[in-house]
Enzyme design. Sequence first.
Site, PDB file in Angstrom:
ATOM      1  N   ASP A  63       0.791  -1.226   0.000  1.00  0.00           N
ATOM      2  CA  ASP A  63       0.000   0.000   0.000  1.00  0.00           C
ATOM      3  C   ASP A  63       0.827   1.281   0.000  1.00  0.00           C
ATOM      4  O   ASP A  63       0.264   2.357   0.145  1.00  0.00           O
ATOM      5  CB  ASP A  63      -0.886   0.020   1.252  1.00  0.00           C
ATOM      6  N   CYS A  64       2.126   1.206  -0.153  1.00  0.00           N
ATOM      7  CA  CYS A  64       2.981   2.385   0.007  1.00  0.00           C
ATOM      8  C   CYS A  64       2.567   3.531  -0.925  1.00  0.00           C
ATOM      9  O   CYS A  64       2.630   3.393  -2.151  1.00  0.00           O
ATOM     10  CB  CYS A  64       4.436   2.012  -0.275  1.00  0.00           C
ATOM     11  N   LYS A  72      14.988  -8.820  -0.437  1.00  0.00           N
ATOM     12  CA  LYS A  72      15.575  -7.636  -1.071  1.00  0.00           C
ATOM     13  C   LYS A  72      16.931  -7.980  -1.663  1.00  0.00           C
ATOM     14  O   LYS A  72      17.702  -8.738  -1.061  1.00  0.00           O
ATOM     15  CB  LYS A  72      15.757  -6.512  -0.043  1.00  0.00           C
ATOM     16  N   SER A 123      11.216   9.026  -3.671  1.00  0.00           N
ATOM     17  CA  SER A 123      10.138   9.087  -4.656  1.00  0.00           C
ATOM     18  C   SER A 123      10.110  10.430  -5.389  1.00  0.00           C
ATOM     19  O   SER A 123       9.834  10.473  -6.597  1.00  0.00           O
ATOM     20  CB  SER A 123       8.785   8.813  -3.996  1.00  0.00           C
ATOM     21  N   TRP A 179      -1.272   0.231   7.621  1.00  0.00           N
ATOM     22  CA  TRP A 179      -1.292   1.337   8.571  1.00  0.00           C
ATOM     23  C   TRP A 179      -1.530   0.890  10.008  1.00  0.00           C
ATOM     24  O   TRP A 179      -1.498   1.721  10.920  1.00  0.00           O
ATOM     25  CB  TRP A 179      -2.316   2.371   8.146  1.00  0.00           C
TER      26      TRP A 179
END
Length: 296
Positions: A93-94, A121, A146, A293
């Site tokens: 959801d970033c 990663k 970003s 969240w």
Amino acid sequence: MKLDRNFIRTTVLGLALFPTQSSHAFNTSPTTNPRSTVSSCSWTPSTSTTSSSSELNMIRNRGLERREEGATPLPGGMTLYIKPAADGTSIGDCPFGHFVRMVLTEKGLDYDLIPSSPENKPQWLIDDYGGKMPALRHRKECYVDSEVIAQYLDFFFKEPELSVGGEMELASVAVDGFFPALAKFIKHGGENGDEEDLMKQAVLEERLVALEEHLGKERTGPYLVGSGEQFTLLDCSMAPKMYVMEVCLREIKGNAIDLGKYPKVRKYMDDLFVRPSFQSTVEYGPETVVWGWTSH
């Protein structure tokens, strides 16, 4: 702290034309190194007064290899690493990763998308960039902020151009502080409706009033900048954050804020949510937003 767009643009150009030599070679194999537990794409209220230049300096000095194909970046060879959902493999959801995806989609740029948990990663992402995401790897270069990624894409891949020069500043002021206020309200650790929660709600509503007033100025289009006719990077940035607000107000905060009090904000949200670049990049649903969240 608000980013200086001129500084970002200058830095992006410098990085792309004159990338710094690094002794680190990219290793695309997954890792289980304990350091891979570095969190990413989580918002934490900051008490630091340092500027975002530290993020840009990290990009300037670490993990870049000198370009071989020439000074101007070319389309293709892009991979975006983003936060995963609860299963570790689906899209998370970033809002910052979603912002970058909207920019890529608006520009019609092809890219591979890799949701990356701490367990998978790439080693180079951990060693050279602290495991931060979203991370855009474009062939032999990588950018992890970003805003920097968005400016890089808009500078070198012009069609359609998503910046409007000086007109961006007024709109930026109107949304300044919105996301920090939203994040503090949603992540309030106490009970909904307690004294601290109500204080945080009031701060968020102040930002909504400022946005409502900005959108209420004379304009001919639905978007934030200038007359509202041009869809910009600022709209790309706001769309995922507005989605977070809509979901979390309903699912976490018990509709504590009635968005009907802000009709121009509500219409702006609706206009963003029907944009094809938003529709095609919002595969994650409300349940993923709530997980994201409430799980950290």
